[in-house]
Design a protein around this motif. Structure first.
Motif, mmCIF file in Angstrom:
data_model
loop_
_atom_site.group_PDB
_atom_site.id
_atom_site.type_symbol
_atom_site.label_atom_id
_atom_site.label_comp_id
_atom_site.label_asym_id
_atom_site.label_seq_id
_atom_site.Cartn_x
_atom_site.Cartn_y
_atom_site.Cartn_z
ATOM 1 N N ALA A 8 0.841 -1.204 0.000
ATOM 2 C CA ALA A 8 0.000 0.000 0.000
ATOM 3 C C ALA A 8 0.874 1.253 0.000
ATOM 4 O O ALA A 8 1.991 1.259 0.531
ATOM 5 N N THR A 9 0.357 2.302 -0.610
ATOM 6 C CA THR A 9 1.059 3.589 -0.664
ATOM 7 C C THR A 9 0.144 4.671 -0.106
ATOM 8 O O THR A 9 -1.033 4.757 -0.467
ATOM 9 N N LEU A 10 0.700 5.495 0.779
ATOM 10 C CA LEU A 10 -0.057 6.595 1.377
ATOM 11 C C LEU A 10 0.460 7.933 0.864
ATOM 12 O O LEU A 10 1.676 8.120 0.713
ATOM 13 N N GLU A 11 -0.463 8.839 0.586
ATOM 14 C CA GLU A 11 -0.111 10.213 0.243
ATOM 15 C C GLU A 11 -0.464 11.087 1.435
ATOM 16 O O GLU A 11 -1.609 11.099 1.885
ATOM 17 N N ILE A 12 0.525 11.784 1.969
ATOM 18 C CA ILE A 12 0.337 12.564 3.191
ATOM 19 C C ILE A 12 0.631 14.027 2.917
ATOM 20 O O ILE A 12 1.639 14.358 2.286
ATOM 21 N N GLN A 13 -0.247 14.898 3.396
ATOM 22 C CA GLN A 13 -0.026 16.338 3.275
ATOM 23 C C GLN A 13 -0.397 17.020 4.580
ATOM 24 O O GLN A 13 -1.376 16.666 5.239
ATOM 25 N N LEU A 14 0.419 18.002 4.949
ATOM 26 C CA LEU A 14 0.166 18.807 6.140
ATOM 27 C C LEU A 14 -0.399 20.156 5.718
ATOM 28 O O LEU A 14 0.090 20.770 4.766
ATOM 29 N N VAL A 15 -1.431 20.611 6.429
ATOM 30 C CA VAL A 15 -2.071 21.898 6.135
ATOM 31 C C VAL A 15 -2.008 22.755 7.395
ATOM 32 O O VAL A 15 -2.710 22.466 8.379
ATOM 33 N N PRO A 16 -1.179 23.811 7.422
ATOM 34 C CA PRO A 16 -1.101 24.672 8.612
ATOM 35 C C PRO A 16 -2.383 25.498 8.774
ATOM 36 O O PRO A 16 -3.011 25.898 7.802
ATOM 37 N N SER A 61 -2.903 3.601 -3.349
ATOM 38 C CA SER A 61 -2.345 2.354 -3.885
ATOM 39 C C SER A 61 -2.899 2.053 -5.268
ATOM 40 O O SER A 61 -2.153 1.670 -6.189
ATOM 41 N N HIS A 62 -4.209 2.251 -5.444
ATOM 42 C CA HIS A 62 -4.822 1.958 -6.745
ATOM 43 C C HIS A 62 -4.265 2.887 -7.820
ATOM 44 O O HIS A 62 -3.930 2.437 -8.937
ATOM 45 N N MET A 63 -4.143 4.161 -7.485
ATOM 46 C CA MET A 63 -3.596 5.120 -8.450
ATOM 47 C C MET A 63 -2.143 4.788 -8.784
ATOM 48 O O MET A 63 -1.714 4.920 -9.931
ATOM 49 N N GLU A 64 -1.381 4.371 -7.775
ATOM 50 C CA GLU A 64 0.012 4.005 -8.010
ATOM 51 C C GLU A 64 0.115 2.791 -8.932
ATOM 52 O O GLU A 64 0.980 2.733 -9.817
ATOM 53 N N LYS A 65 -0.787 1.824 -8.744
ATOM 54 C CA LYS A 65 -0.776 0.644 -9.625
ATOM 55 C C LYS A 65 -1.105 1.033 -11.062
ATOM 56 O O LYS A 65 -0.476 0.548 -12.014
ATOM 57 N N LEU A 66 -2.099 1.925 -11.223
ATOM 58 C CA LEU A 66 -2.443 2.398 -12.570
ATOM 59 C C LEU A 66 -1.274 3.147 -13.195
ATOM 60 O O LEU A 66 -0.987 2.995 -14.388
ATOM 61 N N GLU A 67 -0.595 3.976 -12.379
ATOM 62 C CA GLU A 67 0.547 4.730 -12.885
ATOM 63 C C GLU A 67 1.682 3.792 -13.282
ATOM 64 O O GLU A 67 2.348 3.989 -14.309
ATOM 65 N N THR A 68 1.893 2.757 -12.497
ATOM 66 C CA THR A 68 2.929 1.771 -12.830
ATOM 67 C C THR A 68 2.583 1.041 -14.128
ATOM 68 O O THR A 68 3.451 0.820 -14.982
ATOM 69 N N MET A 69 1.301 0.670 -14.285
ATOM 70 C CA MET A 69 0.867 0.021 -15.531
ATOM 71 C C MET A 69 1.063 0.945 -16.724
ATOM 72 O O MET A 69 1.499 0.522 -17.800
ATOM 73 N N ARG A 70 0.766 2.238 -16.530
ATOM 74 C CA ARG A 70 0.939 3.198 -17.629
ATOM 75 C C ARG A 70 2.411 3.302 -18.020
ATOM 76 O O ARG A 70 2.754 3.274 -19.207
ATOM 77 N N ARG A 71 3.284 3.428 -17.006
ATOM 78 C CA ARG A 71 4.718 3.543 -17.295
ATOM 79 C C ARG A 71 5.245 2.288 -17.983
ATOM 80 O O ARG A 71 6.027 2.368 -18.940
ATOM 81 N N ASP A 72 4.820 1.123 -17.489
ATOM 82 C CA ASP A 72 5.280 -0.129 -18.087
ATOM 83 C C ASP A 72 4.783 -0.259 -19.525
ATOM 84 O O ASP A 72 5.525 -0.719 -20.412
ATOM 85 N N PHE A 73 3.540 0.150 -19.753
ATOM 86 C CA PHE A 73 2.982 0.075 -21.109
ATOM 87 C C PHE A 73 3.772 0.972 -22.066
ATOM 88 O O PHE A 73 4.158 0.551 -23.167
ATOM 89 N N ILE A 74 4.030 2.210 -21.632
ATOM 90 C CA ILE A 74 4.782 3.137 -22.483
ATOM 91 C C ILE A 74 6.184 2.611 -22.746
ATOM 92 O O ILE A 74 6.677 2.654 -23.882
#
Length: 442
Positions: free
Chosen positions: A175-183, A197-210
């Motif tokens: 799993a991959t987490l995206e973390i942001q702090l907002v003051p 995680s789902h977006m990262e998997k899609l991004e990995t598939m896109r990169r591999d496809f290209i």
């Protein structure tokens, strides 16, 4: 308050009048004694109600409030109504807070409220699940005690929260987490975590496809380009009537090959987050190479100059990557500057940065396009990009390379007045050498 003042005034006048009447029928001593006795009783009454008020304040419940008498009746009445108003306000605030907590608990993203000392004040169930927190046990604990990845601690301490960071989950494998702090408020922060995680998997598939498609296309394009070049060079192999068509095919094949090479370069950069082995690069030599490449590409159509570079300056980085990034800036300036224009290359120090800038007198860029120039395949003018042979990936490659070297790309431009593209790298990468040291490392 005004009623109390009037009552006090009338009480004082009545007391004075009573004392005068007593004095009229008796003597002055008797009147003074009567006045003193009245004052003692009056003071005792105030002390009694003050004692009752103090006892009530120790446990201020509405149903136990004294009624009072005289002036104190008005005092207790005013306190009673103020207490009721306070209770209503507190109930409204508590209700609003409960609604906020219920809403935040229903969010699909994790939410953690941090105080000025980066201690946990509140978190929702999603944050408990994603970050391994427990509201019951961890309230008041510093967030760094519980979220310990080095990247997060550096992000928290850097106090630059304009962009989120991505972390591999330490609770869920893969799993991959995206973390942001907002003051907000006074040194307070809102930590927002999201499972990407789902977006990262899609991004990995896109990169591999290209990467795979680009790799598969490179070989046939190379073969086609080679045959076209051979036919064009063979005397009599191509009739004059069709030579122009063969030239167009060769030109477009070359353009497709450049596009494939840029796609492969970008894919390689995206799939390897860490920069390759770094070496010490002689900046004077590198900039002279860029100057010669620009002059060769220009073929005498532009005036290209390089401002003198201080000798003995080296920079630590990946040679091929930095050469590619800075070379892209130079080639873009040549492609988008009309014939007769001027292009100036300059290296200088600015604060804690080392800057390589390329200034041109080209067509310039309108402000609304500048923020999108580093997007893949983004073109301000598609027809002109086809004419110049651009792939739309050059600045995206530049951005990735500079990011891998803790740098950034700065763009200043105005339509019709030219542009300044600057590669900015941290001065911590700069190395100064004496002539003897520079000669020894050559």
């Amino acid at each position: 308050m005004q009623d109390i003042r009037w009552k006090a005034l009338w009480l004082g006048l009545a007391t004075l009048l009573t004392c005068l009447i007593i004095w009229a029928f008796t003597d002055a001593i008797t009147a003074l004694l009567a006045f003193s006795a009245f004052l003692l009783l009056y003071l005792a009454s105030h002390l009694y109600w003050l004692h009752r008020l103090l006892q009530w304040f120790r446990k201020p419940e509405l149903n136990t409030m004294p009624v009072g008498s005289g002036i104190w009746q008005d005092v207790f009445s005013a306190i009673y109504y103020e207490k009721r108003r306070h209770h209503r306000s507190q109930a409204q605030i508590s209700s609003a807070l409960d609604r906020f907590r219920h809403a935040a608990s229903a969010l699909p993203d994790g939410v953690v409220l941090l105080n000025g000392n980066d201690q946990i004040e509140w978190c929702n169930p999603t944050a408990e699940s994603q970050l391994g927190l427990s509201m019951r046990q961890d309230a008041g604990q510093p967030i760094t005690y519980l979220v310990r990845p080095t990247d997060f601690i550096q992000y928290l301490q850097a106090q630059n929260y304009s962009e989120p960071i991505k972390l591999k989950s330490w609770r869920t494998i893969g799993a991959t987490l995206e973390i942001q702090l907002v003051p907000f408020g006074i040194n307070q922060k809102l930590l927002i975590s999201r499972d990407v995680s789902h977006m990262e998997k899609l991004e990995t598939m896109r990169r591999d496809f290209i990467a795979n498609v680009s790799h598969e296309l490179r070989t046939p394009l190379t073969v086609v380009g080679g045959f076209l070049e051979t036919l064009m060079d063979m005397e009599g192999a191509v009739p004059e009537s069709t030579r122009a068509y063969f030239g167009m095919m060769q030109e477009q094949t070359g353009r497709m090959r450049r596009l494939i090479e840029d796609l492969l370069t970008l894919s390689q950069l995206e799939n390897s987050p860490e920069a390759p082995q770094e070496t010490e690069i002689d900046l004077g030599t590198l900039l002279n190479m860029l100057l010669h490449e620009g002059v060769s590409l220009s073929q005498g159509k532009h005036e290209i100059t390089l401002e003198p570079v201080e000798p003995g300056l080296f920079i630590k980085g990946a040679t091929e990557e930095l050469h590619s990034a800075l070379g892209n800036l130079v080639s873009n300036a040549v492609r988008y500057t009309p014939q007769g224009g001027k292009i100036n290359l300059k290296l200088f120090l600015r604060g804690n940065d080392i800057v390589f800038s390329v200034r041109d007198t080209g067509i310039g860029i309108e402000q609304q396009h500048i923020d999108r120039l580093t997007e893949r395949f983004y073109r301000v003018d598609r027809s002109r990009s086809r004419e110049t042979g651009g792939t739309g990936l050059g600045l995206s490659i530049v951005k990735h390379i500079l990011t891998r070297h803790q740098g950034r790309l700065e763009i200043e431009s105005e339509a019709g007045k030219g542009s300044i593209f600057s590669a900015v790298l941290p001065q911590a990468r700069l190395i100064r050498k004496t002539p003897q040291e520079a000669q020894a490392s050559a």
